[in-house]
Design an enzyme around this catalytic site. Sequence first.
Site, PDB file in Angstrom:
ATOM      1  N   LYS A 306      -7.568  -0.416  -3.842  1.00 43.05           N
ATOM      2  CA  LYS A 306      -7.174  -1.803  -4.101  1.00 43.05           C
ATOM      3  C   LYS A 306      -8.369  -2.759  -3.991  1.00 43.05           C
ATOM      4  O   LYS A 306      -9.466  -2.361  -3.607  1.00 43.05           O
ATOM      5  CB  LYS A 306      -6.084  -2.226  -3.109  1.00 43.05           C
ATOM      6  CG  LYS A 306      -4.906  -1.271  -3.021  1.00 43.05           C
ATOM      7  CD  LYS A 306      -4.226  -1.049  -4.359  1.00 43.05           C
ATOM      8  CE  LYS A 306      -3.055  -0.101  -4.225  1.00 43.05           C
ATOM      9  NZ  LYS A 306      -2.571   0.376  -5.525  1.00 43.05           N
ATOM     10  N   ASP A 307      -8.092  -4.013  -4.327  1.00 38.94           N
ATOM     11  CA  ASP A 307      -9.125  -5.046  -4.240  1.00 38.94           C
ATOM     12  C   ASP A 307      -9.564  -5.250  -2.795  1.00 38.94           C
ATOM     13  O   ASP A 307      -8.746  -5.177  -1.875  1.00 38.94           O
ATOM     14  CB  ASP A 307      -8.591  -6.363  -4.809  1.00 38.94           C
ATOM     15  CG  ASP A 307      -8.312  -6.267  -6.293  1.00 38.94           C
ATOM     16  OD1 ASP A 307      -7.298  -5.648  -6.651  1.00 38.94           O
ATOM     17  OD2 ASP A 307      -9.115  -6.788  -7.078  1.00 38.94           O
ATOM     18  N   LYS A 308     -10.853  -5.509  -2.615  1.00 39.45           N
ATOM     19  CA  LYS A 308     -11.393  -5.690  -1.268  1.00 39.45           C
ATOM     20  C   LYS A 308     -11.005  -7.055  -0.700  1.00 39.45           C
ATOM     21  O   LYS A 308     -10.540  -7.152   0.440  1.00 39.45           O
ATOM     22  CB  LYS A 308     -12.920  -5.549  -1.306  1.00 39.45           C
ATOM     23  CG  LYS A 308     -13.574  -5.641   0.059  1.00 39.45           C
ATOM     24  CD  LYS A 308     -15.079  -5.394  -0.042  1.00 39.45           C
ATOM     25  CE  LYS A 308     -15.750  -5.467   1.333  1.00 39.45           C
ATOM     26  NZ  LYS A 308     -17.213  -5.221   1.229  1.00 39.45           N
TER      27      LYS A 308
END
Length: 668
Positions: A306-308
């Site tokens: 997923k996005d950081k």
Amino acid sequence: MLRSFSYVTDHTGFCGTIKNSPSDFVVTEIEVPEHLLRDTRAESFQTTSEAQLEPSSLCLQQPKKLRMEPPGPCAEGCRGGAPSPSERDPSWAGGDCSASPNKKQPEGEPELKSGLEEASMLDSLLGKPMSELLNKFACDLKDAWDLENNADAATREFSLGPILDKKDRADLHSAVRQKFPFLVTVTKDNEMIVKGNADYRELCQLVTEKETSDFFKFLDAKIENSTFSFAPDGNKEHRKVVHHFINRKFGKLLETKSFTVTDVNDQPNMSIMVRFREKSWSRKRSAGGFQEKQDLYTDFSYTGIKDKKAITYQPMVVKKVTPERLKEIGSKMEKKGMRIHNIHSACQHLRLGQLKGNHFDIVVRDLKHHSHDSSADLKERISEAMENVETKGFVNYYGPQRFGQGQNVQTDQIGLALLNEKMVKAVKLFFTPEDTDDPVNNAKRYFLQTEDAKGTLVMLPEFKVREKMLLRALNRYGVNHEGCTKGWLNIPHSMRIFYIHAYCSKIWNEAASYRLKIYGSKVVEGDLVFSEENDESVSLNDKVHVVTAPEESANEYSINQVVLPMVGHSIKYPSNKVGQWYHERLSKDELQMCKFRVSPLQLNIPGCYRPILKKVQNLSYFLEGSEKGIEIEDNHLNASEVSLNVSFDLDPSCYATVCLREIMKCDF
């Protein structure tokens, strides 16, 4: 990374900022329906105190024994008595897998019909027609075994056809063995062959078939610290024969010992217990001697990265940890920014890509017109953009985060060096620092200047696990071709291949832009389209069709069906200008002869296909004033005080930032 790339829609768009805070970008994984995830090896889970764990009502998978926690003294489905604690050798401490006989079937006979979980798994892996043929082969083989002097039974084989994906083959091997312990699976040139297990048949001559079936399931599960007990047996000579059989067939993996047990009549008796041999330290060592560090990564599994800078919700499976332990450390994890919900036992690990998609809730702030746009009001621009993308979709680019957005050296550059087997160059690219003064980048800078791996190890913070794995091998073997090769081997396979995939993704992005530039949205001769064929026995390449001239004239396909290949050794290229572009582009990177197998690093890149366009699902949005919760209805906006709240669903491997790029007509 995407600035010069194409759009599929023609609206004007608008400007804004995203990810001003993690709460502005919320990602929730959309899970695959439960019946598609059930493991064929589902069993009841018990702790060593025999307390049954209650699975959550939202459990993804049926409960199963966790790998680190040995089963209790009476795990369901096994036979025999457990050794008395006073009789047990201290070195054999831990749970075992013995219990009373199954009361629903005659003693000594295994349950031949599998449950819905096993059938569902094999059906999903093979397709129902092939699964039914496999079931018939298994039944016919058992019938043949029951006939004496049937020489044909030993040579019977059944082909499951070619299975190109290595992970799918591994899952299929396991699923077949768990449903049919009397069968073995072998792979010949990617073709999976099923045949009778001669060892199973031989053990059936010594113990009951129920014991044989349970023993081979125990053997296949390979649960750490677990043991298996045969039924009590007072015949010493017979026990000796069983000991000899197991040592002869499985001596490198298993060891056996006889213990005094209490049988069903409360009388003392003897039982054979089997356990896995302890692995020696030398066998655990990797190329750099630090295999235990890799275990940290293989113990965790998830379906997607997923996005950081976001708040993300996703299931994760961790091996060797009980649900109770996770609950105990929940408060500590929350202090580190992670909340653990819905803790329960799980029956198998998760795989990358094993998800239905992702749901996004995004806030876009600092709304304004593009500099060249002075006409319509902003609300109209937003409405126009949303309707356009909902109807036409977006170009399915890989997002900039795939390549290490904003870094001096991007991940695709490391991938290219690895594909060219320039191991030292790849290491130096990996350790290229950013233009900042902090411990991590100072350590990287020191390494490039001195090649002092040991000194760099001391300078790096503990959380830089990947870098430390590589440096330990470099310290041992040197910063040369051999040492760097061993260094790359010292980090997990999933990390090594990540860089290769980044390069392949970059080529795909460029190919998509070229394809849309020269042909637009028209489907032309030589394009590749993906068939809607659901037959699981059909290979991936057979599902990809090359468009013919008559099909182009008849407009038989739409742009939404066109796919482009991710480069690899098992894909085909478009037979038009796009295919020629691929070959020229790979030659530019000295990969014209690349077989997309990096043997020194144990990397194999078969390739795949990716649709050029993707549709967004369940798109909704509203404008919100600076006072949160107040929706804006007025057409005349004070942009500085208004934010755009947008929600949508995307398929796996689609990027929300790329979808927003299409909506807003601006890069991030």
